[in-house]
Structures are given as structure tokens and as C-alpha cells.
Design a protein around this motif. Structure first.
Motif, PDB file in Angstrom:
ATOM      1  N   VAL A  23       0.857  -1.178   0.000  1.00  0.00           N
ATOM      2  CA  VAL A  23       0.000   0.000   0.000  1.00  0.00           C
ATOM      3  C   VAL A  23       0.899   1.235   0.000  1.00  0.00           C
ATOM      4  O   VAL A  23       1.837   1.322   0.794  1.00  0.00           O
ATOM      5  CB  VAL A  23      -0.933   0.034   1.234  1.00  0.00           C
ATOM      6  CG1 VAL A  23      -1.630   1.384   1.372  1.00  0.00           C
ATOM      7  CG2 VAL A  23      -1.957  -1.092   1.153  1.00  0.00           C
ATOM      8  N   ILE A  24       0.615   2.146  -0.905  1.00  0.00           N
ATOM      9  CA  ILE A  24       1.288   3.443  -0.931  1.00  0.00           C
ATOM     10  C   ILE A  24       0.231   4.473  -0.569  1.00  0.00           C
ATOM     11  O   ILE A  24      -0.807   4.547  -1.228  1.00  0.00           O
ATOM     12  CB  ILE A  24       1.896   3.753  -2.312  1.00  0.00           C
ATOM     13  CG1 ILE A  24       2.908   2.680  -2.701  1.00  0.00           C
ATOM     14  CG2 ILE A  24       2.545   5.142  -2.301  1.00  0.00           C
ATOM     15  CD1 ILE A  24       3.453   2.818  -4.114  1.00  0.00           C
ATOM     16  N   ILE A  54       4.763   5.462   2.873  1.00  0.00           N
ATOM     17  CA  ILE A  54       4.116   6.765   3.031  1.00  0.00           C
ATOM     18  C   ILE A  54       4.758   7.703   2.026  1.00  0.00           C
ATOM     19  O   ILE A  54       5.961   7.913   2.042  1.00  0.00           O
ATOM     20  CB  ILE A  54       4.261   7.291   4.473  1.00  0.00           C
ATOM     21  CG1 ILE A  54       3.465   6.393   5.423  1.00  0.00           C
ATOM     22  CG2 ILE A  54       3.791   8.742   4.560  1.00  0.00           C
ATOM     23  CD1 ILE A  54       3.610   6.755   6.892  1.00  0.00           C
ATOM     24  N   HIS A  55       3.942   8.241   1.133  1.00  0.00           N
ATOM     25  CA  HIS A  55       4.401   9.134   0.066  1.00  0.00           C
ATOM     26  C   HIS A  55       3.738  10.482   0.314  1.00  0.00           C
ATOM     27  O   HIS A  55       2.552  10.653   0.043  1.00  0.00           O
ATOM     28  CB  HIS A  55       3.996   8.549  -1.281  1.00  0.00           C
ATOM     29  CG  HIS A  55       4.585   9.246  -2.445  1.00  0.00           C
ATOM     30  ND1 HIS A  55       3.860   9.500  -3.581  1.00  0.00           N
ATOM     31  CD2 HIS A  55       5.812   9.733  -2.686  1.00  0.00           C
ATOM     32  CE1 HIS A  55       4.626  10.105  -4.463  1.00  0.00           C
ATOM     33  NE2 HIS A  55       5.819  10.272  -3.942  1.00  0.00           N
ATOM     34  N   THR A  56       4.485  11.412   0.882  1.00  0.00           N
ATOM     35  CA  THR A  56       3.867  12.657   1.323  1.00  0.00           C
ATOM     36  C   THR A  56       4.758  13.853   1.030  1.00  0.00           C
ATOM     37  O   THR A  56       5.934  13.683   0.709  1.00  0.00           O
ATOM     38  CB  THR A  56       3.504  12.556   2.824  1.00  0.00           C
ATOM     39  OG1 THR A  56       2.572  13.566   3.168  1.00  0.00           O
ATOM     40  CG2 THR A  56       4.730  12.635   3.705  1.00  0.00           C
ATOM     41  N   ALA A  57       4.192  15.028   1.158  1.00  0.00           N
ATOM     42  CA  ALA A  57       4.907  16.265   0.837  1.00  0.00           C
ATOM     43  C   ALA A  57       6.212  16.376   1.610  1.00  0.00           C
ATOM     44  O   ALA A  57       6.272  16.066   2.803  1.00  0.00           O
ATOM     45  CB  ALA A  57       4.022  17.468   1.140  1.00  0.00           C
ATOM     46  N   ASP A  63       7.776  15.054  10.223  1.00  0.00           N
ATOM     47  CA  ASP A  63       6.566  14.545  10.873  1.00  0.00           C
ATOM     48  C   ASP A  63       6.188  13.179  10.314  1.00  0.00           C
ATOM     49  O   ASP A  63       5.767  12.292  11.053  1.00  0.00           O
ATOM     50  CB  ASP A  63       5.401  15.516  10.689  1.00  0.00           C
ATOM     51  CG  ASP A  63       5.577  16.800  11.478  1.00  0.00           C
ATOM     52  OD1 ASP A  63       6.293  16.795  12.504  1.00  0.00           O
ATOM     53  OD2 ASP A  63       5.005  17.817  11.053  1.00  0.00           O
ATOM     54  N   ALA A  64       6.331  13.015   9.013  1.00  0.00           N
ATOM     55  CA  ALA A  64       6.000  11.735   8.379  1.00  0.00           C
ATOM     56  C   ALA A  64       6.874  10.617   8.932  1.00  0.00           C
ATOM     57  O   ALA A  64       6.386   9.519   9.184  1.00  0.00           O
ATOM     58  CB  ALA A  64       6.149  11.832   6.870  1.00  0.00           C
ATOM     59  N   ARG A  65       8.137  10.872   9.136  1.00  0.00           N
ATOM     60  CA  ARG A  65       9.039   9.852   9.679  1.00  0.00           C
ATOM     61  C   ARG A  65       8.623   9.463  11.088  1.00  0.00           C
ATOM     62  O   ARG A  65       8.602   8.291  11.448  1.00  0.00           O
ATOM     63  CB  ARG A  65      10.475  10.385   9.662  1.00  0.00           C
ATOM     64  CG  ARG A  65      11.523   9.432  10.187  1.00  0.00           C
ATOM     65  CD  ARG A  65      11.818   8.289   9.211  1.00  0.00           C
ATOM     66  NE  ARG A  65      11.021   7.117   9.552  1.00  0.00           N
ATOM     67  CZ  ARG A  65      10.747   6.120   8.729  1.00  0.00           C
ATOM     68  NH1 ARG A  65      11.162   6.118   7.505  1.00  0.00           N
ATOM     69  NH2 ARG A  65      10.020   5.107   9.094  1.00  0.00           N
ATOM     70  N   TRP A  75       9.176   2.781   5.232  1.00  0.00           N
ATOM     71  CA  TRP A  75       9.539   3.637   4.106  1.00  0.00           C
ATOM     72  C   TRP A  75       8.701   4.906   4.050  1.00  0.00           C
ATOM     73  O   TRP A  75       7.483   4.861   4.105  1.00  0.00           O
ATOM     74  CB  TRP A  75       9.371   2.884   2.797  1.00  0.00           C
ATOM     75  CG  TRP A  75      10.209   1.655   2.739  1.00  0.00           C
ATOM     76  CD1 TRP A  75      11.554   1.593   2.534  1.00  0.00           C
ATOM     77  CD2 TRP A  75       9.772   0.314   2.903  1.00  0.00           C
ATOM     78  NE1 TRP A  75      11.970   0.289   2.553  1.00  0.00           N
ATOM     79  CE2 TRP A  75      10.888  -0.523   2.784  1.00  0.00           C
ATOM     80  CE3 TRP A  75       8.531  -0.268   3.146  1.00  0.00           C
ATOM     81  CZ2 TRP A  75      10.812  -1.903   2.891  1.00  0.00           C
ATOM     82  CZ3 TRP A  75       8.449  -1.641   3.260  1.00  0.00           C
ATOM     83  CH2 TRP A  75       9.590  -2.436   3.126  1.00  0.00           C
ATOM     84  N   VAL A  76       9.386   6.032   3.908  1.00  0.00           N
ATOM     85  CA  VAL A  76       8.750   7.320   3.672  1.00  0.00           C
ATOM     86  C   VAL A  76       9.403   7.910   2.427  1.00  0.00           C
ATOM     87  O   VAL A  76      10.624   8.013   2.348  1.00  0.00           O
ATOM     88  CB  VAL A  76       8.929   8.282   4.865  1.00  0.00           C
ATOM     89  CG1 VAL A  76       8.369   9.657   4.550  1.00  0.00           C
ATOM     90  CG2 VAL A  76       8.275   7.711   6.119  1.00  0.00           C
TER      91      VAL A  76
END
Length: 90
Positions: A23-24, A54-57, A63-65, A75-76
Motif C-alpha cells: 500500500v502506498i 508513506i508518500h507525502t509532501a 513529521d512523516a518519519r 519507508w517514507v
């Protein structure tokens, strides 16, 4: 084979029908955000072991990490990303 969902709620409904190999997800989505999506996946024995990217800005990368670590996501990938970067991570 690739499947798409317009938001996290649609992704959860789709995940109830099929068990994907990967899942991405973005973190910022309407209805059910990426963090909620992954928490729901981790709570479901059938989906718990599905790998997530996680594919984010990029401005959210710190914050994503932190969120990824709390969810057990390894994985980010920051946006924007070149297609070759996404393929390499997959």
C-alpha cells in the motif's frame, strides 16, 4: 496490477475486498487520513503484515518519519518524486 482509491475511506473499503502486496498512501487525505488508514490496517490481522510506503509532501518529511515509526512503517518517500524513485522503493 495497481488499484487506486480517492481517499482513505475508499482505500479501507477496497482493502476489505482484496489483500494487496503493498500500500502506498499519503498522510493528508480527506475522510480517513493516511495515519488512520495504516492504524486500521495494523489492527486487522489480515492486513497487519502488508508493507506500506508513506508518500507525502517533503515539507512534512520529519513529521512523516515520526508517524511512520509509530505505525511500524519503514519507508517514507517525499513528494514530489520521480517515477524511477517510486519504482526503486517498490
Amino acid at each position: 496490477q495497481v488499484d487506486r482509491a480517492a481517499d482513505g475511506a475508499q482505500a479501507l473499503a477496497r482493502l476489505a475486498e482484496v489483500r494487496p502486496d503493498l500500500v502506498i498512501t499519503d498522510l493528508l487525505m480527506p475522510n480517513t487520513n493516511g495515519e488512520q488508514l495504516v492504524r486500521a490496517m495494523r489492527a486487522d490481522p489480515a492486513l497487519r503484515s502488508v508493507p506500506v510506503i508513506i508518500h507525502t509532501a517533503s515539507y512534512l518529511s520529519r513529521d512523516a518519519r515520526r508517524i511512520a515509526d509509530g505505525l511500524g512503517v519503514r519507508w517514507v518517500l517525499p513528494k514530489p518524486s520521480e517515477p524511477r524513485e517510486i519504482i526503486a522503493m517498490v
